[in-house]
Write a protein that holds these residues in place. Structure first.
Motif, PDB file in Angstrom:
ATOM      1  N   UNK A 188      21.179  38.253  39.954  1.00  0.00           N
ATOM      2  CA  UNK A 188      22.346  39.101  40.238  1.00  0.00           C
ATOM      3  C   UNK A 188      22.116  40.512  39.714  1.00  0.00           C
ATOM      4  N   UNK A 189      22.387  41.485  40.551  1.00  0.00           N
ATOM      5  CA  UNK A 189      22.216  42.886  40.136  1.00  0.00           C
ATOM      6  C   UNK A 189      23.371  43.269  39.216  1.00  0.00           C
ATOM      7  N   UNK A 190      23.106  44.063  38.166  1.00  0.00           N
ATOM      8  CA  UNK A 190      24.216  44.478  37.289  1.00  0.00           C
ATOM      9  C   UNK A 190      25.203  45.338  38.063  1.00  0.00           C
ATOM     10  N   UNK A 208      28.375  36.350  29.349  1.00  0.00           N
ATOM     11  CA  UNK A 208      29.271  35.199  29.376  1.00  0.00           C
ATOM     12  C   UNK A 208      28.501  33.901  29.584  1.00  0.00           C
ATOM     13  N   UNK A 209      27.280  34.007  30.097  1.00  0.00           N
ATOM     14  CA  UNK A 209      26.513  32.795  30.357  1.00  0.00           C
ATOM     15  C   UNK A 209      25.107  32.971  29.818  1.00  0.00           C
ATOM     16  N   UNK A 210      24.605  31.958  29.122  1.00  0.00           N
ATOM     17  CA  UNK A 210      23.261  32.049  28.577  1.00  0.00           C
ATOM     18  C   UNK A 210      22.237  31.918  29.699  1.00  0.00           C
ATOM     19  N   UNK A 211      21.264  32.826  29.769  1.00  0.00           N
ATOM     20  CA  UNK A 211      20.259  32.734  30.840  1.00  0.00           C
ATOM     21  C   UNK A 211      19.294  31.584  30.587  1.00  0.00           C
TER      22      UNK A 211
END
Ligand code: COA
Length: 254
Positions: A188-190, A208-211
């Motif tokens: 996903x692009x920032x 919000x989500x750990x990669x």
């Protein structure tokens, strides 16, 4: 036939940056456009008989005019093709190292047939991986969702690449393997920042989500409030028990 590379016709690589190979040298990945038969021929000329067998599934001494036209006919939508090339200081192609392409199974299909070849003198140096990375990205941009690739069973190199793509092999009737490789979604692009000046003064927003795990990561303030609440509850529990065990019996003669 020894093809001569048309130096005047060098194109830029899609991202413009050179790619570093395993031996520390650099190459460029650029699209193979229409009328780029010199590039296709240079790649074919650099393949040994063994590599040609792996690429074309049989002995191949030369490309026919029709094959050459077909392989030089990338349009960037139905047929995407990239070449890995060395360049001189002026940005002109000096050597073709390999080529990779994908062609939609049927017009507009989200599945495309993958084929590639790296000239023998450049194999095992990361050229195939670099080509595949570029092709995958370009294919995704064109709405292609999966690659299908037919591979001879003894083709260790291509099997390694297809496996790394997450491909699942299946046997075909003629004894070859067919890999079905779903393309991973693009990262996903920032989101663009509407007010960069103000934002730069703000504290960074936590992810919000750990990669690594894909699990939600608690925001720092949630974390510390939760810990404070737990400590408070534990403190009052201990105080209440102490009061119940020690103070209460003295007052009521328990
Ligand atoms: C298959 C081919 C495209 C791979 O290109 P390449 O530039 O040599 O590949 P890379 O150097 O990027 O290597 C990719 C991985 O495959 C593995 N690999 C490459 N050749 C291998 C071989 N002969 N045996 C086992 N593994 C091999 C490497 O270990 C590497 O993994 P690593 O990075 O973890 O070490 C190339 O060998 C080739 O052109 N072969 C002849 C034509 C052909 O087979 N085309 C495919 C049919 S569609």
């Amino acid at each position: 036939m020894n093809a001569v590379i048309d130096h005047a016709r060098s194109r830029g690589s899609p991202r413009g940056e050179p790619v570093r190979l395993k031996d520390g040298s650099f190459c460029h990945i650029r699209p193979i456009g229409r009328d780029d038969s010199e590039t296709v021929m240079a790649c074919f000329d650099g393949l040994s008989d063994a590599s040609r067998r792996l690429r074309f599934f049989g002995a191949k001494r030369a490309l026919t005019e029709a094959e050459l036209a077909y392989l030089s006919g990338a349009d960037g939508r139905e047929h995407l093709a990239f070449a890995a090339v060395r360049r001189d200081a002026l940005g002109r192609d000096t050597e073709v190292l390999g080529a990779a392409r994908c062609i939609r199974s049927t017009p507009g299909s989200e599945t495309a047939e993958l084929a590639m070849a790296v000239v023998d003198r450049a194999q095992g140096n990361g050229v195939g991986t670099a080509l595949l990375d570029h092709l995958m990205e370009a294919a995704r941009e064109q709405g292609i969702r999966r690659f299908r690739c037919e591979v001879l069973a003894d083709n260790e190199g291509m099997r390694a690449l297809a496996k790394r793509l997450g491909g699942h092999p299946g046997w075909l009737d003629d004894g070859t393997l067919e890999y079905d490789c779903p393309l991973p979604d693009a990262p996903a692009a920032p989101k663009p920042n509407p007010n960069p000046k103000r934002a730069s003064r703000r504290r960074p927003v936590p992810r919000s989500v750990s990669w690594r795990t894909d699990r939600p990561v608690p925001a720092p303030w949630t974390d510390s409030w939760e810990r404070a609440a737990k400590v408070s509850v534990a403190f009052f529990e201990t105080a209440a028990l102490t009061w119940y065990d020690n103070v209460l019996p003295g007052q009521f003669g328990r």
